[in-house]
Design a protein around this motif. Structure first.
Motif, PDB file in Angstrom:
ATOM      1  N   ASP A  48       6.334  -4.419  -5.108  1.00 48.88           N
ATOM      2  CA  ASP A  48       5.833  -4.085  -3.784  1.00 48.88           C
ATOM      3  C   ASP A  48       6.474  -2.769  -3.367  1.00 48.88           C
ATOM      4  N   VAL A  49       5.635  -1.806  -2.997  1.00 50.92           N
ATOM      5  CA  VAL A  49       6.112  -0.465  -2.674  1.00 50.92           C
ATOM      6  C   VAL A  49       5.467  -0.005  -1.372  1.00 50.92           C
TER       7      VAL A  49
ATOM      8  N   ILE B  49      -3.768  -1.366  -3.290  1.00 49.92           N
ATOM      9  CA  ILE B  49      -3.295  -0.941  -1.972  1.00 49.92           C
ATOM     10  C   ILE B  49      -3.690  -2.029  -0.996  1.00 49.92           C
ATOM     11  N   HIS B  50      -2.712  -2.512  -0.243  1.00 53.39           N
ATOM     12  CA  HIS B  50      -2.922  -3.615   0.689  1.00 53.39           C
ATOM     13  C   HIS B  50      -3.035  -3.080   2.113  1.00 53.39           C
ATOM     14  N   ASP B  51      -3.191  -3.983   3.054  1.00 51.30           N
ATOM     15  CA  ASP B  51      -3.254  -3.579   4.463  1.00 51.30           C
ATOM     16  C   ASP B  51      -2.052  -2.726   4.830  1.00 51.30           C
ATOM     17  N   GLY B  52      -2.280  -1.755   5.630  1.00 49.97           N
ATOM     18  CA  GLY B  52      -1.195  -0.856   6.019  1.00 49.97           C
ATOM     19  C   GLY B  52      -0.855   0.070   4.886  1.00 49.97           C
ATOM     20  N   MET B  53       0.397   0.355   4.715  1.00 48.16           N
ATOM     21  CA  MET B  53       0.846   1.294   3.689  1.00 48.16           C
ATOM     22  C   MET B  53       1.573   0.590   2.554  1.00 48.16           C
ATOM     23  N   GLN B  54       1.221  -0.650   2.291  1.00 49.53           N
ATOM     24  CA  GLN B  54       1.849  -1.399   1.203  1.00 49.53           C
ATOM     25  C   GLN B  54       0.989  -1.340  -0.048  1.00 49.53           C
ATOM     26  N   ALA B  55       1.632  -1.302  -1.200  1.00 51.30           N
ATOM     27  CA  ALA B  55       0.916  -1.236  -2.469  1.00 51.30           C
ATOM     28  C   ALA B  55       1.625  -2.077  -3.518  1.00 51.30           C
ATOM     29  N   SER B  56       0.869  -2.445  -4.537  1.00 49.76           N
ATOM     30  CA  SER B  56       1.438  -3.025  -5.747  1.00 49.76           C
ATOM     31  C   SER B  56       1.471  -1.889  -6.762  1.00 49.76           C
TER      32      SER B  56
END
Length: 92
Positions: free
Chosen positions: A28-29, A12-19
């Motif tokens: 990227d989701v 899970i990346h910054d904000g609401m982005q995920a792998s």
């Protein structure tokens, strides 16, 4: 026809982005519709989601995810057009 593909959240990346991993391919989701935390405040890392057009549409359990992936892989054997949904741009 709309097809949601099960994938497991691997980062899970910054904000609401995920792998999200789908059949060995990282995608990227956007997690905006399901959130990056569950109702108990726990991270969604490692959870399964149903992905459609780059968005996690819902959270699903592992059994449902694996059953759906198996059905889609069986479908791929008779309908190669399903390949890009499972394996990305280049079907196996």
């Amino acid at each position: 026809m709309c097809i949601g593909i099960p994938g497991k959240i691997s980062a899970i990346h910054d904000g609401m982005q995920a792998s999200v991993e789908v059949c060995g391919v990282l995608r990227d989701v956007d997690l905006t519709l399901v959130g990056d935390r569950d109702e108990k405040g726990q991270s969604r890392l490692g959870q399964w989601v149903l992905v459609h057009v780059g968005f996690a549409m819902s959270v699903i359990n592992e059994e449902e995810a694996l059953d759906t992936l198996a059905a889609l892989q069986n479908m791929f054997e008779v309908e190669p057009d399903v390949g890009p949904l499972l394996f990305g741009e280049e079907p196996r």
